[in-house]
Scaffold this active site. Sequence first.
Site, PDB file in Angstrom:
ATOM      1  N   ASP B 233      63.362 -46.180 -29.325  1.00 35.70           N
ATOM      2  CA  ASP B 233      62.575 -46.657 -28.192  1.00 35.70           C
ATOM      3  C   ASP B 233      63.252 -47.831 -27.510  1.00 35.70           C
ATOM      4  O   ASP B 233      63.135 -48.017 -26.300  1.00 35.70           O
ATOM      5  CB  ASP B 233      61.167 -47.038 -28.640  1.00 35.70           C
ATOM      6  CG  ASP B 233      60.302 -45.805 -28.799  1.00 35.70           C
ATOM      7  OD1 ASP B 233      60.318 -45.209 -29.892  1.00 35.70           O
ATOM      8  OD2 ASP B 233      59.664 -45.408 -27.802  1.00 35.70           O
ATOM      9  N   ASN B 243      61.925 -48.043 -33.213  1.00 36.98           N
ATOM     10  CA  ASN B 243      61.608 -46.622 -33.038  1.00 36.98           C
ATOM     11  C   ASN B 243      60.271 -46.355 -33.719  1.00 36.98           C
ATOM     12  O   ASN B 243      59.694 -47.225 -34.376  1.00 36.98           O
ATOM     13  CB  ASN B 243      62.732 -45.745 -33.630  1.00 36.98           C
ATOM     14  CG  ASN B 243      62.580 -44.290 -33.252  1.00 36.98           C
ATOM     15  OD1 ASN B 243      62.277 -43.966 -32.103  1.00 36.98           O
ATOM     16  ND2 ASN B 243      62.753 -43.395 -34.203  1.00 36.98           N
TER      17      ASN B 243
END
Lengths: 334, 334
Positions: B233, B243
């Site tokens: 992310d 993430n």
Amino acid sequence: MQIKSIEWADDSLVVIDQTQLPEKLIYLKIDTLDQLLEAIQKLKIRGAPLLGAAGAFGIYLGIRNSRADIYEINNLVRRSYDKVVSARPTAVNLKWGAEQAKEAAQNQVEIASIKKAALDKAIEITLDDFRRCESIGKNGSDLITEGGILTHCNTGALATCGIGTAFGVLWTAHRQGKKISVFAGETRPLLQGARLTAWECQQLGMPCTLITDNMAGMVMRKKLIHIVIVGADRIAKNGDVANKIGTYSLAVLAKQHQIPFYVAAPLSTFDFHCPDGESIPIEERDPDEVRGGFGKLTAPKDVNVFNPAFDVTPHEYITAFITEKGISKPPFQF
Amino acid sequence: MQIKSIEWADDSLVVIDQTQLPEKLIYLKIDTLDQLLEAIQKLKIRGAPLLGAAGAFGIYLGIRNSRADIYEINNLVRRSYDKVVSARPTAVNLKWGAEQAKEAAQNQVEIASIKKAALDKAIEITLDDFRRCESIGKNGSDLITEGGILTHCNTGALATCGIGTAFGVLWTAHRQGKKISVFAGETRPLLQGARLTAWECQQLGMPCTLITDNMAGMVMRKKLIHIVIVGADRIAKNGDVANKIGTYSLAVLAKQHQIPFYVAAPLSTFDFHCPDGESIPIEERDPDEVRGGFGKLTAPKDVNVFNPAFDVTPHEYITAFITEKGISKPPFQF
């Protein structure tokens, strides 16, 4: 509030209907073997030590109202035993408990004493397990000062006839005034941590935070966890532990973060005929437990699934065992 | 079968309704901004890169049928932008895509070219992302020979405008004839692995085994996993990765079992203003995602829950990054 998941009271067996948790706390009054078999089959009663006691009560419930003669009543003991065992054929403790009560009954020669012996044995098994939990709790609490404690699955009152094994250690430490905070891993696929352990914490007024299993690494890294404590389904001679799936991942994560990893279990969990973890058979369960189980399908209905019920944690990850006889640290000599 | 989760076809936006998966594959035809906003809000469309494209299409859909004059149409562009952004205020890519289309439109001075510029930009963003996925897939596939590959969450066609990031690597390796077998972690609490990744594998005919997140340690120990590959992310300047929650646990387990741990992500995921993982804010989400959320309550309704959406994996656990520009191995120099 103390939780009693099994009790002989007013000439009936009273159990908590665990399928109603965490939404409702409902006690079932069980007066016949058929009622008990239904409760076992539908998982209203579950948890290995609890099933041991339930199995023994099954023998008594199967004969209590019979007006059969001495020959017939012995047949009835055997038929009751067969029915109990086949209610959940893989539940070792269920069979063990039923066997204890059957043998106690078979040692008697009068109808009244046959019935009494079966009931006495069932009550004895219940009390023994209650006391064993108390001892495990006291022994384990010596290892605890304060802080966050991560546990897995359900090892509390709902799984035993007392305060539980790993969970009993937490409850004992809490009762002794130690400032602990429980982190309950939800324990996929069957969510015993979310449904049962979190509920028990609430009932007992213990601080509890529910997490998904995959958050374990993160909460350890954030230094929220000071101890990990789990139960065991079977412990091999070398100290390798079979326990609920996910235990091994927690053990690796605990070691990486230098967090003590304790296993609490009664001595009956040690299997000295089993040399090591590799020799412990691992049951695979229904794939639909992973594909769904929250009320609706959450994966393609025919996707391939691996669903082992247990994993094996090698002994080198275990800081100590907690049993009713005391604490055992490495090198493990069983 | 190729999966196209977003496409401009016959003058309409066509998207997969992801809330119907894995049970039904339903394509939605979207002709108005209101329809698009509803699809975004109800998570019928989700996944960061996919939302980027959707946001850009939103600007065009907001103005396409307007008969306003040049002054009014510029107001309408701004109002459409505000509506798109407020559909999911925390979705950074959604805002980014809408901004791109808004600026392209605002650079024009005629009504027809304003409309055309917004549409062209949306199609360009979609195609760019498609090509980026192809490049990530090709670059990543060079690291793969054969065997079991564990992935987490959903990083495939349903999250992007192409074959995906981490998942795109798997799909590329499979298309190249490499004998790989995907292990999809279900990814609690929202089960994107179970609902979406397992479904994508089925659609594409890739061998896939669904596991609960807590089985990761066990399958690694059984040597079923040869590579772990995940998306990201946000990646900090030093290589720390934010993430989906559970990524860090997998990274620790992979290291312990000496399994390579790869992160596949477009360069736009790297945030050079962010020095390290500690500086990445971690969003906490609705506790009810953990307590239930799939049709029934599976924990006490008021139990305390910790529900971080992401965790941070320190760079020392990462074997290499896979981007559209190539492979980056330690020491990471960003």
